[in-house]
Design a protein around this motif. Structure first.
Motif, PDB file in Angstrom:
ATOM      1  N   PHE A   1      -2.925  -7.380   8.139  1.00  0.00           N
ATOM      2  CA  PHE A   1      -3.553  -7.378   6.817  1.00  0.00           C
ATOM      3  C   PHE A   1      -2.581  -8.095   5.886  1.00  0.00           C
ATOM      4  N   GLU A   2      -2.951  -9.305   5.484  1.00  0.00           N
ATOM      5  CA  GLU A   2      -2.102 -10.088   4.595  1.00  0.00           C
ATOM      6  C   GLU A   2      -2.692 -10.068   3.195  1.00  0.00           C
ATOM      7  N   VAL A   3      -1.799  -9.884   2.216  1.00  0.00           N
ATOM      8  CA  VAL A   3      -2.222  -9.819   0.828  1.00  0.00           C
ATOM      9  C   VAL A   3      -1.421 -10.852   0.042  1.00  0.00           C
ATOM     10  N   PHE A   4      -2.117 -11.773  -0.604  1.00  0.00           N
ATOM     11  CA  PHE A   4      -1.499 -12.810  -1.414  1.00  0.00           C
ATOM     12  C   PHE A   4      -1.492 -12.318  -2.854  1.00  0.00           C
ATOM     13  N   LEU A   5      -0.290 -12.103  -3.381  1.00  0.00           N
ATOM     14  CA  LEU A   5      -0.137 -11.465  -4.681  1.00  0.00           C
ATOM     15  C   LEU A   5       0.679 -12.315  -5.645  1.00  0.00           C
ATOM     16  N   GLU A   6       0.268 -12.332  -6.899  1.00  0.00           N
ATOM     17  CA  GLU A   6       1.075 -12.862  -7.994  1.00  0.00           C
ATOM     18  C   GLU A   6       1.605 -11.629  -8.707  1.00  0.00           C
ATOM     19  N   PRO A   7       2.924 -11.469  -8.814  1.00  0.00           N
ATOM     20  CA  PRO A   7       3.510 -10.195  -9.249  1.00  0.00           C
ATOM     21  C   PRO A   7       3.108  -9.683 -10.630  1.00  0.00           C
ATOM     22  N   THR A   8       2.701 -10.556 -11.561  1.00  0.00           N
ATOM     23  CA  THR A   8       2.325 -10.074 -12.895  1.00  0.00           C
ATOM     24  C   THR A   8       0.817 -10.048 -13.120  1.00  0.00           C
ATOM     25  N   CYS A   9       0.036 -10.477 -12.147  1.00  0.00           N
ATOM     26  CA  CYS A   9      -1.421 -10.438 -12.258  1.00  0.00           C
ATOM     27  C   CYS A   9      -1.877  -8.979 -12.202  1.00  0.00           C
ATOM     28  N   PRO A  10      -2.677  -8.532 -13.172  1.00  0.00           N
ATOM     29  CA  PRO A  10      -3.090  -7.122 -13.162  1.00  0.00           C
ATOM     30  C   PRO A  10      -3.860  -6.733 -11.906  1.00  0.00           C
ATOM     31  N   TYR A  11      -4.631  -7.654 -11.334  1.00  0.00           N
ATOM     32  CA  TYR A  11      -5.403  -7.363 -10.128  1.00  0.00           C
ATOM     33  C   TYR A  11      -4.475  -7.294  -8.909  1.00  0.00           C
ATOM     34  N   SER A  12      -3.465  -8.155  -8.895  1.00  0.00           N
ATOM     35  CA  SER A  12      -2.472  -8.094  -7.820  1.00  0.00           C
ATOM     36  C   SER A  12      -1.676  -6.797  -7.890  1.00  0.00           C
ATOM     37  N   VAL A  13      -1.343  -6.383  -9.105  1.00  0.00           N
ATOM     38  CA  VAL A  13      -0.608  -5.125  -9.281  1.00  0.00           C
ATOM     39  C   VAL A  13      -1.442  -3.964  -8.748  1.00  0.00           C
ATOM     40  N   ARG A  14      -2.730  -3.977  -9.062  1.00  0.00           N
ATOM     41  CA  ARG A  14      -3.613  -2.911  -8.571  1.00  0.00           C
ATOM     42  C   ARG A  14      -3.641  -2.902  -7.044  1.00  0.00           C
ATOM     43  N   ALA A  15      -3.716  -4.086  -6.433  1.00  0.00           N
ATOM     44  CA  ALA A  15      -3.712  -4.168  -4.963  1.00  0.00           C
ATOM     45  C   ALA A  15      -2.359  -3.720  -4.401  1.00  0.00           C
ATOM     46  N   PHE A  16      -1.270  -4.195  -4.994  1.00  0.00           N
ATOM     47  CA  PHE A  16       0.071  -3.838  -4.524  1.00  0.00           C
ATOM     48  C   PHE A  16       0.262  -2.323  -4.528  1.00  0.00           C
ATOM     49  N   ASN A  17      -0.207  -1.676  -5.579  1.00  0.00           N
ATOM     50  CA  ASN A  17      -0.020  -0.227  -5.707  1.00  0.00           C
ATOM     51  C   ASN A  17      -0.822   0.577  -4.685  1.00  0.00           C
TER      52      ASN A  17
END
Length: 189
Positions: free
Chosen positions: A21-37
């Motif tokens: 399961f790979e997740v492409f995240l931008e660290p300050t994007c609110p949607y990425s933050v939600r996914a990261f958490n």
């Protein structure tokens, strides 16, 4: 630093299962933050023996300090306990996201912030001393790898999800982890 002492970024990988399961995240994007958490709970739900979770960093120019923050994360990953240090940096940015972002991507208090001030904030919030690692020129190779890998897979926005190497365009950060888990469990290793 000699050629042999080049820093090497540890992969941002958790778990060791046959499904990926790979997740492409931008660290300050609110949607990425939600996914990261949600990633720790996902790993617990699916099981470390069943899935390998990989974070891929997706720097985006409209998030003005994106490049600096991505470099901080990868710099932290070159330190002892690199993967965990990188996770601490990502969590610090996620927990204080607005202090690393611009209002409407173009204004606000960060207009006067310097890259050094951003590094200092990250160190303060994360407890990870990464400034020295940040300054290693060879780190750009790891940054470029993340960028090239995303482009090779047709990834342009964050967050984007891949299961076993296939983009899952219908998965999003707003999904309950049970939706992600179901997709992962349905995949064949």
């Amino acid at each position: 630093m000699s050629q042999n002492d080049k820093p090497h970024a540890q992969p941002l990988v958790w778990g060791h299962g046959p499904r990926t399961f790979e997740v492409f995240l931008e660290p300050t994007c609110p949607y990425s933050v939600r996914a990261f958490n949600k990633l720790s709970a996902l790993l617990e739900n699916v099981g470390e023996d069943n899935v390998t979770v990989k974070i891929r960093l997706q720097s985006q120019p409209w998030h003005m300090f994106s490049g600096v923050i991505v470099r901080c994360i990868l710099a932290a990953s070159t330190l002892p306990q690199g993967r965990e240090a990188a996770h601490k940096v990502m969590q610090a940015v996620a927990d204080h996201r607005e202090e690393f972002e611009f209002t409407d991507h173009c204004s606000g208090p960060n207009m006067d912030a310097t890259p050094q001030q951003i590094i200092d904030r990250i160190e303060r919030y994360s407890g990870v001393a990464l400034a020295q690692a940040f300054a290693h020129p060879a780190l750009q190779n790891d940054i470029k790898w993340h960028s090239k890998y995303a482009r090779q897979n047709g990834i342009h926005v964050s967050p984007t999800f891949m299961v076993n190497g296939l983009v899952q365009a219908d998965l999003g950060s707003g999904d309950d982890i049970s939706v992600w888990a179901q997709r992962i469990n349905a995949a064949y290793p």
